[in-house]
Design a protein around this motif. Sequence first.
Motif, PDB file in Angstrom:
ATOM      1  N   HIS A 288       0.794  -1.230   0.000  1.00 49.28           N
ATOM      2  CA  HIS A 288       0.000   0.000   0.000  1.00 49.28           C
ATOM      3  C   HIS A 288       0.824   1.278   0.000  1.00 49.28           C
ATOM      4  CE1 HIS A 288      -3.526  -2.450   1.933  1.00 49.28           C
ATOM      5  NE2 HIS A 288      -3.339  -2.723   0.662  1.00 49.28           N
ATOM      6  N   ILE A 289       2.092   1.210   0.418  1.00 43.79           N
ATOM      7  CA  ILE A 289       2.920   2.412   0.415  1.00 43.79           C
ATOM      8  C   ILE A 289       3.431   2.668  -1.006  1.00 43.79           C
ATOM      9  CG2 ILE A 289       3.610   2.193   2.817  1.00 43.79           C
ATOM     10  CD1 ILE A 289       6.201   0.952   1.922  1.00 43.79           C
ATOM     11  N   TRP A 290       4.044   3.850  -1.193  1.00 44.51           N
ATOM     12  CA  TRP A 290       4.596   4.167  -2.507  1.00 44.51           C
ATOM     13  C   TRP A 290       6.072   4.511  -2.381  1.00 44.51           C
ATOM     14  CZ3 TRP A 290       2.728   3.259  -7.136  1.00 44.51           C
ATOM     15  CH2 TRP A 290       3.450   3.773  -8.241  1.00 44.51           C
ATOM     16  N   PRO A 291       6.936   3.859  -3.173  1.00 42.98           N
ATOM     17  CA  PRO A 291       6.560   2.802  -4.115  1.00 42.98           C
ATOM     18  C   PRO A 291       6.229   1.504  -3.383  1.00 42.98           C
ATOM     19  CG  PRO A 291       8.942   2.997  -4.019  1.00 42.98           C
ATOM     20  CD  PRO A 291       8.402   4.124  -3.176  1.00 42.98           C
ATOM     21  N   PRO A 292       5.423   0.636  -4.012  1.00 42.35           N
ATOM     22  CA  PRO A 292       5.149  -0.671  -3.404  1.00 42.35           C
ATOM     23  C   PRO A 292       6.475  -1.392  -3.129  1.00 42.35           C
ATOM     24  CG  PRO A 292       3.709  -0.296  -5.273  1.00 42.35           C
ATOM     25  CD  PRO A 292       4.727   0.814  -5.293  1.00 42.35           C
ATOM     26  N   MET A 293       6.552  -2.028  -1.974  1.00 47.33           N
ATOM     27  CA  MET A 293       7.838  -2.511  -1.503  1.00 47.33           C
ATOM     28  C   MET A 293       8.119  -3.970  -1.844  1.00 47.33           C
ATOM     29  SD  MET A 293       9.410  -2.120   2.289  1.00 47.33           S
ATOM     30  CE  MET A 293       9.082  -0.367   2.127  1.00 47.33           C
ATOM     31  N   THR A 294       9.328  -4.201  -2.324  1.00 43.04           N
ATOM     32  CA  THR A 294       9.838  -5.564  -2.448  1.00 43.04           C
ATOM     33  C   THR A 294      10.021  -6.120  -1.042  1.00 43.04           C
ATOM     34  OG1 THR A 294      10.928  -5.167  -4.568  1.00 43.04           O
ATOM     35  CG2 THR A 294      11.800  -6.954  -3.211  1.00 43.04           C
ATOM     36  N   THR A 295       9.608  -7.343  -0.836  1.00 47.25           N
ATOM     37  CA  THR A 295       9.626  -7.905   0.513  1.00 47.25           C
ATOM     38  C   THR A 295       9.697  -9.422   0.443  1.00 47.25           C
ATOM     39  OG1 THR A 295       8.454  -7.910   2.650  1.00 47.25           O
ATOM     40  CG2 THR A 295       7.107  -8.003   0.661  1.00 47.25           C
ATOM     41  N   LEU A 328      10.303 -14.474  -2.252  1.00 48.26           N
ATOM     42  CA  LEU A 328      10.626 -13.076  -2.502  1.00 48.26           C
ATOM     43  C   LEU A 328       9.549 -12.467  -3.389  1.00 48.26           C
ATOM     44  CD1 LEU A 328      12.759 -10.840  -2.056  1.00 48.26           C
ATOM     45  CD2 LEU A 328      13.757 -11.524  -4.256  1.00 48.26           C
ATOM     46  N   VAL A 329       8.938 -11.385  -2.918  1.00 47.99           N
ATOM     47  CA  VAL A 329       7.888 -10.690  -3.660  1.00 47.99           C
ATOM     48  C   VAL A 329       8.506  -9.405  -4.222  1.00 47.99           C
ATOM     49  CG1 VAL A 329       5.601  -9.650  -3.555  1.00 47.99           C
ATOM     50  CG2 VAL A 329       6.145 -11.628  -2.110  1.00 47.99           C
ATOM     51  N   GLN A 330       8.742  -9.387  -5.517  1.00 48.89           N
ATOM     52  CA  GLN A 330       9.413  -8.243  -6.131  1.00 48.89           C
ATOM     53  C   GLN A 330       8.404  -7.179  -6.557  1.00 48.89           C
ATOM     54  OE1 GLN A 330      12.433  -9.225  -9.053  1.00 48.89           O
ATOM     55  NE2 GLN A 330      12.730 -11.254  -8.162  1.00 48.89           N
ATOM     56  N   ARG A 331       8.614  -5.959  -6.040  1.00 50.44           N
ATOM     57  CA  ARG A 331       7.760  -4.840  -6.420  1.00 50.44           C
ATOM     58  C   ARG A 331       8.651  -3.709  -6.959  1.00 50.44           C
ATOM     59  NH1 ARG A 331       4.694  -6.414  -1.474  1.00 50.44           N
ATOM     60  NH2 ARG A 331       2.858  -7.582  -2.187  1.00 50.44           N
ATOM     61  N   ASP A 332       8.486  -2.499  -6.438  1.00 47.65           N
ATOM     62  CA  ASP A 332       9.125  -1.350  -7.085  1.00 47.65           C
ATOM     63  C   ASP A 332      10.112  -0.588  -6.204  1.00 47.65           C
ATOM     64  OD1 ASP A 332       7.567  -1.869  -9.345  1.00 47.65           O
ATOM     65  OD2 ASP A 332       5.904  -0.666  -8.560  1.00 47.65           O
ATOM     66  N   SER A 333      10.573  -1.181  -5.103  1.00 49.71           N
ATOM     67  CA  SER A 333      11.450  -0.436  -4.204  1.00 49.71           C
ATOM     68  C   SER A 333      12.922  -0.804  -4.380  1.00 49.71           C
ATOM     69  CB  SER A 333      11.047  -0.678  -2.743  1.00 49.71           C
ATOM     70  OG  SER A 333      11.204  -2.055  -2.416  1.00 49.71           O
ATOM     71  N   VAL A 334      13.224  -1.570  -5.418  1.00 52.66           N
ATOM     72  CA  VAL A 334      14.617  -1.971  -5.678  1.00 52.66           C
ATOM     73  C   VAL A 334      14.991  -1.616  -7.104  1.00 52.66           C
ATOM     74  CG1 VAL A 334      16.236  -3.913  -5.872  1.00 52.66           C
ATOM     75  CG2 VAL A 334      14.587  -3.854  -3.983  1.00 52.66           C
ATOM     76  N   ALA A 335      16.157  -1.003  -7.257  1.00 54.70           N
ATOM     77  CA  ALA A 335      16.709  -0.667  -8.573  1.00 54.70           C
ATOM     78  C   ALA A 335      18.236  -0.681  -8.437  1.00 54.70           C
ATOM     79  CB  ALA A 335      16.218   0.708  -9.032  1.00 54.70           C
TER      80      ALA A 335
END
Length: 341
Positions: A288-295, A328-335
């Motif tokens: 729910h946070i922005w950016p959606p978090m990889t966790t 591992l759930v990959q979202r948008d907090s890693v680059a």
Amino acid sequence: MAKKNRAPTINDVARAAGVSKKTVSRVINRSALLKQDTRKKVEAVIAELGYVPNPQARALALRRNFLLGLLHDNPNAQTVLNFQEGVLDAIRDTEFALVVRPVDRHSPDLLEDIRDFLEKQRLYGVMVLPPVSENDDIAAICEELNCGYVRMGSAELDEPEHLVESNDREAVGWAVDHLVEQGHRRIALIEGPSGFRSAHERREGFLAAMKRHGLDVPPEAMAQGTYRFNSGIAAADKLLDASPRPTAIFASNDEMAAGALHAARQRDLSVPGDLSLVGFDDSPIAAHIWPPMTTVGWPIREMAKAAALKLIAPGEADAQPFKFLSRLVQRDSVAPPPGDM
């Protein structure tokens, strides 16, 4: 067969199934002392007759209420809520109910308080969340009172019939692998509170993965939190004060990772442009946070459901898994790290 215009009784079921009343009672109470074909035959007759056991009579016969207890001393409310939801998945459409009891693991009266709770409630069984679950004396009290129990942990705490376990150490290694694959070398850790086996397992998983990749973890790259949001802010502030600062942070739960995101924004650091973040739990806050978090997705709801089923259907406990694998759930907090870092 039962006469019309009256509810079928346990005697009707026994007569129709060709078994004793005690055998029917064992089927109803999910005793392990039955052959599977006998259980299925009696269950079929129960369904055919529409027999509904009397929960009060069953409770008297068992000297137990149809209550499952949940003991916890966990600062993360979302963890407790997720576990409750898993238990409710298991007991839906049954006569069982859930009683939640917070405890203070630091209290000198902890064991006596738990003994008193178990004796007064006459629980059918109890589930114990970490870190309280790591106390072997609680398991001993359950054994003494003949109260079924299941312990949840991040390591092997008990025999499989009394355990649901996650692979935290291995799963954190996957998170570090992902960050390294993106090019990160200065990766910092926000660890959980002392006294939690989960915090220990996640820290050791982090350190082992960093060593495997030939990466150093200096003292300034580690900060302790309490599994709460505000502690994530404070820990991230400490880590980001280092020079050079880390390009990525792994936080041992999503609440602290969200706090780290807040700390980064206070410094005008973008995520993931300036700083990559990974959490642990896959709780709603991560999406729910922005950016959606990889966790790391922790299967707590599935673990809770299995724990409850081990208690309410002990004859089938071996069919319930005791080890649950995270992912591992990959979202948008890693680059990849910034070029000038």
